[in-house]
Structures are given as C-alpha cells and as structure tokens.
Scaffold this motif. Structure first.
Motif, PDB file in Angstrom:
ATOM      1  N   VAL A 263      63.576   1.245  43.804  1.00  0.00           N
ATOM      2  CA  VAL A 263      62.465   0.416  43.754  1.00  0.00           C
ATOM      3  C   VAL A 263      62.575  -0.180  42.182  1.00  0.00           C
ATOM      4  CG1 VAL A 263      60.040  -0.645  43.864  1.00  0.00           C
ATOM      5  CG2 VAL A 263      61.010   1.007  45.371  1.00  0.00           C
ATOM      6  N   VAL A 264      62.758  -1.393  41.767  1.00  0.00           N
ATOM      7  CA  VAL A 264      62.983  -1.814  40.377  1.00  0.00           C
ATOM      8  C   VAL A 264      61.930  -2.987  40.330  1.00  0.00           C
ATOM      9  CG1 VAL A 264      64.367  -2.730  38.795  1.00  0.00           C
ATOM     10  CG2 VAL A 264      65.370  -1.369  40.669  1.00  0.00           C
ATOM     11  N   GLN A 265      61.056  -2.715  38.906  1.00  0.00           N
ATOM     12  CA  GLN A 265      59.875  -3.884  38.777  1.00  0.00           C
ATOM     13  C   GLN A 265      60.324  -3.998  37.116  1.00  0.00           C
ATOM     14  OE1 GLN A 265      55.909  -3.436  40.005  1.00  0.00           O
ATOM     15  NE2 GLN A 265      56.467  -3.207  41.932  1.00  0.00           N
ATOM     16  N   SER A 266      60.009  -5.180  36.810  1.00  0.00           N
ATOM     17  CA  SER A 266      59.817  -5.737  35.351  1.00  0.00           C
ATOM     18  C   SER A 266      59.127  -6.989  35.286  1.00  0.00           C
ATOM     19  CB  SER A 266      61.271  -5.907  34.950  1.00  0.00           C
ATOM     20  OG  SER A 266      61.919  -7.157  35.660  1.00  0.00           O
ATOM     21  N   ARG A 267      58.704  -7.065  34.261  1.00  0.00           N
ATOM     22  CA  ARG A 267      57.953  -8.452  33.645  1.00  0.00           C
ATOM     23  C   ARG A 267      58.104  -8.707  32.277  1.00  0.00           C
ATOM     24  NH1 ARG A 267      51.274  -8.603  34.127  1.00  0.00           N
ATOM     25  NH2 ARG A 267      51.614  -7.697  32.131  1.00  0.00           N
ATOM     26  N   GLU A 268      58.353 -10.151  32.170  1.00  0.00           N
ATOM     27  CA  GLU A 268      58.415 -10.752  31.058  1.00  0.00           C
ATOM     28  C   GLU A 268      57.009 -10.718  30.066  1.00  0.00           C
ATOM     29  OE1 GLU A 268      61.332 -11.706  29.547  1.00  0.00           O
ATOM     30  OE2 GLU A 268      62.640 -11.811  31.287  1.00  0.00           O
ATOM     31  N   GLY A 269      57.510 -10.555  28.670  1.00  0.00           N
ATOM     32  CA  GLY A 269      56.170 -10.374  28.076  1.00  0.00           C
ATOM     33  C   GLY A 269      55.827  -9.304  27.372  1.00  0.00           C
ATOM     34  N   GLY A 270      55.004  -9.240  26.200  1.00  0.00           N
ATOM     35  CA  GLY A 270      54.710  -7.998  25.655  1.00  0.00           C
ATOM     36  C   GLY A 270      54.011  -6.892  26.348  1.00  0.00           C
ATOM     37  N   GLY A 271      53.203  -7.351  27.351  1.00  0.00           N
ATOM     38  CA  GLY A 271      52.215  -6.402  27.904  1.00  0.00           C
ATOM     39  C   GLY A 271      52.921  -5.491  28.779  1.00  0.00           C
ATOM     40  N   GLY A 272      54.109  -5.330  29.067  1.00  0.00           N
ATOM     41  CA  GLY A 272      54.940  -4.438  29.889  1.00  0.00           C
ATOM     42  C   GLY A 272      54.706  -4.827  31.128  1.00  0.00           C
ATOM     43  N   THR A 273      55.048  -3.817  32.024  1.00  0.00           N
ATOM     44  CA  THR A 273      54.985  -3.921  33.482  1.00  0.00           C
ATOM     45  C   THR A 273      53.877  -3.188  34.058  1.00  0.00           C
ATOM     46  OG1 THR A 273      57.533  -4.411  33.676  1.00  0.00           O
ATOM     47  CG2 THR A 273      56.648  -3.757  35.920  1.00  0.00           C
ATOM     48  N   PRO A 274      52.988  -3.587  34.813  1.00  0.00           N
ATOM     49  CA  PRO A 274      51.861  -3.059  35.249  1.00  0.00           C
ATOM     50  C   PRO A 274      52.274  -1.798  36.073  1.00  0.00           C
ATOM     51  CG  PRO A 274      51.552  -5.462  35.747  1.00  0.00           C
ATOM     52  CD  PRO A 274      53.013  -5.157  35.200  1.00  0.00           C
ATOM     53  N   ARG A 275      51.526  -0.872  36.041  1.00  0.00           N
ATOM     54  CA  ARG A 275      51.653   0.668  36.630  1.00  0.00           C
ATOM     55  C   ARG A 275      51.307   0.639  38.038  1.00  0.00           C
ATOM     56  NH1 ARG A 275      48.212   4.636  37.601  1.00  0.00           N
ATOM     57  NH2 ARG A 275      46.870   3.856  35.827  1.00  0.00           N
ATOM     58  N   VAL A 276      50.046   0.143  38.298  1.00  0.00           N
ATOM     59  CA  VAL A 276      49.235   0.138  39.467  1.00  0.00           C
ATOM     60  C   VAL A 276      50.130  -0.517  40.661  1.00  0.00           C
ATOM     61  CG1 VAL A 276      47.426  -0.208  40.982  1.00  0.00           C
ATOM     62  CG2 VAL A 276      47.087   0.643  38.618  1.00  0.00           C
ATOM     63  N   PRO A 277      50.409  -1.690  40.665  1.00  0.00           N
ATOM     64  CA  PRO A 277      51.270  -2.079  41.646  1.00  0.00           C
ATOM     65  C   PRO A 277      52.716  -1.641  42.015  1.00  0.00           C
ATOM     66  CG  PRO A 277      51.209  -3.573  39.772  1.00  0.00           C
ATOM     67  CD  PRO A 277      50.344  -2.735  39.618  1.00  0.00           C
ATOM     68  N   PHE A 278      53.284  -1.118  40.739  1.00  0.00           N
ATOM     69  CA  PHE A 278      54.474  -0.348  40.957  1.00  0.00           C
ATOM     70  C   PHE A 278      54.319   0.970  41.605  1.00  0.00           C
ATOM     71  CE2 PHE A 278      57.527   2.622  39.020  1.00  0.00           C
ATOM     72  CZ  PHE A 278      58.713   2.443  39.609  1.00  0.00           C
ATOM     73  N   HIS A 279      53.531   1.739  41.398  1.00  0.00           N
ATOM     74  CA  HIS A 279      53.143   2.907  42.076  1.00  0.00           C
ATOM     75  C   HIS A 279      52.639   2.591  43.554  1.00  0.00           C
ATOM     76  CE1 HIS A 279      52.200   5.791  38.399  1.00  0.00           C
ATOM     77  NE2 HIS A 279      53.497   5.180  38.475  1.00  0.00           N
ATOM     78  N   GLN A 280      51.911   1.633  43.864  1.00  0.00           N
ATOM     79  CA  GLN A 280      51.333   1.185  45.132  1.00  0.00           C
ATOM     80  C   GLN A 280      52.710   0.986  45.967  1.00  0.00           C
ATOM     81  OE1 GLN A 280      49.755  -2.753  45.214  1.00  0.00           O
ATOM     82  NE2 GLN A 280      49.164  -2.389  47.397  1.00  0.00           N
ATOM     83  N   THR A 281      53.576   0.128  45.359  1.00  0.00           N
ATOM     84  CA  THR A 281      55.087  -0.392  46.293  1.00  0.00           C
ATOM     85  C   THR A 281      55.747   0.900  46.456  1.00  0.00           C
ATOM     86  OG1 THR A 281      54.715  -2.392  44.798  1.00  0.00           O
ATOM     87  CG2 THR A 281      56.967  -1.813  45.903  1.00  0.00           C
ATOM     88  N   VAL A 282      56.060   1.797  45.550  1.00  0.00           N
ATOM     89  CA  VAL A 282      56.625   2.997  45.784  1.00  0.00           C
ATOM     90  C   VAL A 282      55.965   3.991  46.787  1.00  0.00           C
ATOM     91  CG1 VAL A 282      57.644   5.365  44.728  1.00  0.00           C
ATOM     92  CG2 VAL A 282      57.477   2.925  43.482  1.00  0.00           C
ATOM     93  N   ILE A 283      54.560   4.153  46.904  1.00  0.00           N
ATOM     94  CA  ILE A 283      53.975   4.781  47.901  1.00  0.00           C
ATOM     95  C   ILE A 283      54.083   4.260  49.208  1.00  0.00           C
ATOM     96  CG2 ILE A 283      51.624   5.236  48.851  1.00  0.00           C
ATOM     97  CD1 ILE A 283      50.742   5.693  45.862  1.00  0.00           C
ATOM     98  N   LEU A 284      54.173   2.829  49.248  1.00  0.00           N
ATOM     99  CA  LEU A 284      54.350   2.379  50.634  1.00  0.00           C
ATOM    100  C   LEU A 284      55.651   2.324  51.257  1.00  0.00           C
ATOM    101  CD1 LEU A 284      51.641  -0.824  50.286  1.00  0.00           C
ATOM    102  CD2 LEU A 284      51.494   1.308  51.608  1.00  0.00           C
TER     103      LEU A 284
END
Length: 290
Positions: A263-284
């Motif tokens: 599972v790979v996630q990334s997001r453009e911008g200085g705010g970084g990639t949100p943690r919560v939806p990433f962890h949610q995706t890994v769990i499901l």
C-alpha cells in the motif's frame, strides 16, 4: 299350569367413580437463563478496545461491525470527522467449494483460493480511479515502477524466477490530491511469499527497496499501533521523514499467507500525507486478506 311372568330384573345403579384427589399445585416456572454472549463478541470487544488508540472513540455500532466479522462483511469505516475516507461496505468473496481460508487447519500452505482481484480494497467515495490500475492484473514491471530505477531490475528478476502467480492492483486519487496504490502479489505458498519479502530486505526496521519519488529512505512509522490487523498477517508500516520533496510517501507491506500486499500513499504539498486515511486503508486491506 299357568306360566308365571318373570319380574324384570332390577338394574343395579352404576358404581360411582371414586373421587379424584385434588391436583397438587404446579411448581413455580424456573427463570430462563440469559444466554452468554458468544465468544466472538467477547473477542470483538477486546479488539475494539485496542483499535480506539488509533482512531479515537467512535460509535459502538461501528466498532461492533468492524471487529465482529466472520469472513462476511467488512464495513468501510465511513466516518469522515477525523479524516477517514468513505469506503463502501465490503463483502468478502465466496470461496470455492471445500476450499478453506488461509490460516485454517486444512490450509497449511495458507493459500488464498478466492479471486485475488476480489480481495483488493475498492476506491472510496469521491476518488478518481487510476486508468492503469483499475483492479485487474498487472505485470512485474508495473509493480517495479513503484521503486527507484536502480531497484527495478532486481525486483522483476526475483518475481520472474520465483513462484509468482498473479499481481492485482488498484489505484486512485482523492480530491485533496492524495494518491493511493495497492498491489497484491500472490505466490505459490506462504513460504514463497516470505522468501520474496526476505530477499528484498523488507523488515520491521527497513522497507527494503526505496520507493520512487523519495530520497531513498523511509523510517518505521512509530504512530502505527498494529490495530485492526488479523492474527494470521504481519504488517510493516513506514513513512518518509522530513525533509521530503514535493510529496511525502507512506508505505506499508502486509504479508498474509501466500500473498504480499503493498500500500503506497503520497500527497503533493508541504503538509505531508495524512496519517489517518493511510492507516485506515492498511487496516481494511489487512482484514480483507486475513
């Protein structure tokens, strides 16, 4: 001699039945015992208590739905207040007749007998699906494109020389620009999947091959608590530390029997990639494979 008429015999009255003794009083109706909750509910309570550490307290109905499943439905954790994505309700595919699920006593090789494509997590609401990764089969070269160029040849060689059976993949982009890709690699057995993991040096402290669009270094995601994972799976979760380029990369491997998920996630911008939806995706995705 005249005949004498016999007097009619006098009918004796019927004997009266003896009087029945009075019925004894009925015993009091015993109280019906309240059935104890099934073991799976008790296990569900314990697992939800742990899951609260990652996602915070939410409604009890959602908690029960997530943790009490028995290879039937996996709810989509559709609460958005804390940043989670709105996944649809997920239904696990039916297994072929007489085929046990991975981790059961009758499946020592831990084979996933369901169609691998049906075990891919679907895109959440609002996502734009990647035209190259629409939930079908992909090549080893496509999987290798997720890593830096110097790594790709070795990855393809390992896959072609091993017991790789299939690679299924799905990708999408969310309205906030977060890009998500999921790959499921199925091998001949759980041992073969472990061999590929070890050969690429994927471990608890290192993601092994460096992902594309990074400086080549990811660290262990210390905010990952392992909540929601299935007992028969192993998760390795990493995050790109600062300073990162235009997009921060988050990456996770899930080893589930004969199948390895990326599972790979990334997001453009200085705010970084949100943690919560990433962890949610890994769990499901973990729960779909377990």
């Amino acid at each position: 001699m005249s005949e004498q008429t016999a007097a009619p015999a006098t009918e004796e009255p019927e004997a009266l039945a003896p009087a029945m003794p009075p019925m004894p009083p009925l015993p009091p109706t015993p109280a019906v015992p309240v059935p104890r909750p099934p073991r799976r509910v008790l296990r569900a309570v314990a697992r939800w208590t742990t899951a609260v550490l990652v996602f915070g307290a939410v409604g009890a109905g959602t908690a029960y739905g997530i943790t009490s499943m028995e290879r039937t439905d996996v709810p989509g954790l559709a609460t958005e207040s804390d940043g989670r994505w709105d996944y649809p309700k997920l239904t696990l595919p039916a297994l072929p007749a007489d085929r046990p699920r991975p981790g059961s006593d009758g499946n020592p090789l831990e084979i996933h007998y369901a169609d691998l494509r049906e075990l891919l997590l679907p895109a959440p609401a609002g996502a734009t699906v990647d035209k190259k990764l629409k939930g079908g089969w992909v090549t080893p070269e496509q999987f290798a494109s997720e890593f830096l160029g110097i790594e790709r040849h070795g990855i393809v060689t390992n896959l072609q020389e091993g017991t790789l059976r299939h690679i299924a993949a799905r990708g999408w982009t969310m309205p906030d620009g977060t890009s998500n890709r999921i790959y499921l690699l199925q091998f001949g057995s759980a041992e073969d999947a472990d061999e590929f993991r070890d050969g690429r040096l994927i471990g608890a402290s290192s993601p092994g091959d460096a992902p594309v669009d990074t400086h080549g270094y990811l660290k262990l995601d210390e905010s990952w608590k392992g909540d929601g994972k299935v007992d028969t799976t192993v998760s390795y979760v990493f995050v790109e530390p600062k300073p990162y380029d235009s997009a921060q990369v988050r990456e996770a491997y899930v080893v589930a029997g004969d199948t390895l998920a990326l599972v790979v996630q990334s997001r453009e911008g200085g705010g970084g990639t949100p943690r919560v939806p990433f962890h949610q995706t890994v769990i499901l995705q973990n729960q779909l494979l377990g």
